[in-house]
Design an enzyme around this catalytic site. Structure first.
Site, PDB file in Angstrom:
ATOM      1  N   LYS A   1      66.869  51.464   1.400  1.00 20.91           N
ATOM      2  CA  LYS A   1      68.126  52.483   0.649  1.00 20.91           C
ATOM      3  C   LYS A   1      68.133  52.055  -1.304  1.00 20.91           C
ATOM      4  O   LYS A   1      67.250  51.188  -1.147  1.00 20.91           O
ATOM      5  CB  LYS A   1      69.554  52.271   0.701  1.00 20.91           C
ATOM      6  CG  LYS A   1      69.373  52.322   2.356  1.00 20.91           C
ATOM      7  CD  LYS A   1      69.903  53.190   2.879  1.00 20.91           C
ATOM      8  CE  LYS A   1      68.960  53.474   4.541  1.00 20.91           C
ATOM      9  NZ  LYS A   1      70.559  53.291   5.448  1.00 20.91           N
TER      10      LYS A   1
HETATM   11  C1  LIG Z   1      70.526  53.341   6.900  1.00 19.98           C
HETATM   12  C2  LIG Z   1      71.900  54.347   7.163  1.00 19.98           C
HETATM   13  C3  LIG Z   1      72.420  54.517   7.768  1.00 19.98           C
HETATM   14  C4  LIG Z   1      72.767  52.413   8.611  1.00 19.98           C
HETATM   15  O1  LIG Z   1      72.444  51.786   7.893  1.00 19.98           O
HETATM   16  P1  LIG Z   1      72.592  49.914   8.673  1.00 19.98           P
HETATM   17  O2  LIG Z   1      72.554  49.523   7.014  1.00 19.98           O
HETATM   18  O3  LIG Z   1      71.103  50.157   8.850  1.00 19.98           O
HETATM   19  O4  LIG Z   1      73.420  50.007   9.127  1.00 19.98           O
HETATM   20  C5  LIG Z   1      73.680  54.934   7.997  1.00 19.98           C
HETATM   21  N1  LIG Z   1      74.336  56.008   7.316  1.00 19.98           N
HETATM   22  C6  LIG Z   1      73.062  56.277   6.889  1.00 19.98           C
HETATM   23  C7  LIG Z   1      73.304  57.704   6.357  1.00 19.98           C
HETATM   24  C8  LIG Z   1      71.824  55.878   6.421  1.00 19.98           C
HETATM   25  O5  LIG Z   1      70.984  56.462   5.327  1.00 19.98           O
END
Ligand SMILES: *Cc1c(COP(=O)(O)O)cnc(C)c1O
Length: 397
Positions: free
Chosen positions: A188
């Site tokens: 992210k």
């Molecule tokens: C990465 C992601 C998640 C999960 O995030 P985590 O921090 O790994 O639990 C949920 N929704 C979307 C759209 C994502 O890109």
């Protein structure tokens, strides 16, 4: 010659994180509630709330934990039905199951955004909450969604895991619904390996979420003062212990001032590659909806006029040249293909979403890539499409 970049390696962590971590290692003060005030996690919450222009932020162990706590903090009864898009990551319907609720999936269009007709039709099915997953940062029509939800009094949780820095009509994604959830997982915009945060203006909701996240006894007093909201919930709620560690906050905080630049670079890179790919008759990059200003660190595009065999040949061809393309519906056991979520209590058929997933490709474009690296990626993708669809031209025979 520029080599294809490693699109899975992350940006370096700013040097300021080292000093903060060194101080934490010296003091051993890794738990967010040991210090009387100003722990790195508490400072992160204040900085993140200010950055997004919201009243409250609660840092937790992941975005999935933030989604789970949001559902619990809404006080939904067991088996409440929660509507969400059929194109998302498996952890999102999982958070609904974790909260003892039932995920209900709606169709998503070729442009990766919620199909509003199906969304509205499914809202009639006794829906108690909505999670809008802005998958890969693609923003659905939030004006229409909020109008439909508000008219029925249904709360909206934004899964903004991959949307930090995206705006909709000038407002930050994640601040449009009752609560917004973000991720600090490594893929992210801000990378702590793991981590998440929820934001809201709702004092009562955040009080419940804070307690359930593990602010046992009177640790809630170390959050911005919300005494009325907290007093009601003391000892009334389970403690799920989904807190963030000070080490994670120390890694995240120095990245926050870099966000705007990362967003600008990511958007410029994405739009450059998108324009190049759209020159091919075999590749289509869907446009953002007009109110959306994106913050991408990856690119998604649809392959046009190809059958399954050609799509697989395209992926083989790009990989042979050093760019790995994920086709959401065709790679084995993909966690973003809804038919693989076999833990779902109810499995719908979503023909439109399925058709999209069979042609939609995903390539990471880390914001640090140079123009020369972007050209290499774009050329490998364009050449692979030609090689599959027009081999005579591609090889000049
Ligand atoms: C990465 C992601 C998640 C999960 O995030 P985590 O921090 O790994 O639990 C949920 N929704 C979307 C759209 C994502 O890109």
């Amino acid at each position: 010659m520029t080599l294809p970049p490693d699109v899975h390696s992350a940006e370096p962590i700013p040097p300021a994180a080292r000093e903060a971590i060194e101080a934490l290692l010296q003091s051993g003060d890794l738990f967010r509630y040991t210090a009387a005030k100003d722990s790195p996690v508490a400072l992160l919450e204040a900085e993140f709330a200010a950055l997004l222009g919201v009243k409250y932020a609660l840092a937790v162990s992941s975005c999935s934990a933030a989604l789970f706590l949001s559902l619990k903090a809404l006080g939904l009864p067991r088996d409440a039905r929660v509507l969400l898009p059929g194109f998302t990551f498996a952890a999102v319907p999982s958070s609904v199951v974790h909260a003892d609720c039932v995920p209900v999936l709606c169709e998503v269009g070729n442009n990766y955004r919620v199909d509003l007709d199906d969304f509205e039709a499914k809202l009639g099915g006794d829906i108690k909450a909505i999670i809008i997953s802005h998958m890969r940062g693609h923003t659905s029509d939030m004006d229409a969604i909020m109008a439909l939800a508000d008219a029925r009094g249904i709360p909206v949780i934004e899964d903004a895991a991959h949307s930090l820095g995206t705006t909709w009509a000038g407002r930050n994604i994640g601040t449009l619904g009752r609560v917004g959830c973000f991720s600090f997982q490594s893929y992210k915009m801000i990378n702590a390996g793991e981590g998440g945060i929820l934001v809201t203006d709702d004092a009562d909701l955040v009080a419940r979420a804070i307690i359930m996240s593990g602010a046992y006894e009177h640790n809630w007093k170390k959050h911005p003062v919300l005494h009325d909201a907290f007093a009601r919930w003391q000892n009334q709620l389970p403690l799920y212990n989904l807190r963030m560690s000070n080490l994670s906050a120390a890694v995240i905080r120095p990245q926050l001032p870099e966000l705007l630049q990362r967003v600008r670079d990511g958007r410029k890179n994405h739009d450059y590659v998108a324009a190049r790919l759209n020159s091919s008759p075999y590749i289509a990059v869907p446009d953002a909806l007009p109110p959306e200003v994106r913050a991408p660190d990856s690119i998604q595009f649809n392959l046009c006029g190809m059958n399954d065999e050609a799509v697989l040949a395209f992926a083989t061809e790009t990989e042979a040249h050093g760019v790995k393309v994920q086709i959401f519906g065709l790679s084995a056991d993909n966690a973003r293909a809804f038919w693989n979520w076999q833990f779902m209590p109810e499995m719908p058929e979503l023909p439109q979403t399925r058709a999209m997933l069979m042609r939609a490709c995903d390539v990471r474009l880390p914001v640090r890539l140079t123009r020369a690296e972007l050209d290499v990626v774009a050329e490998i993708l364009l050449d692979a499409a030609d090689a599959v669809m027009a081999p005579a031209q591609a090889y000049g025979t």
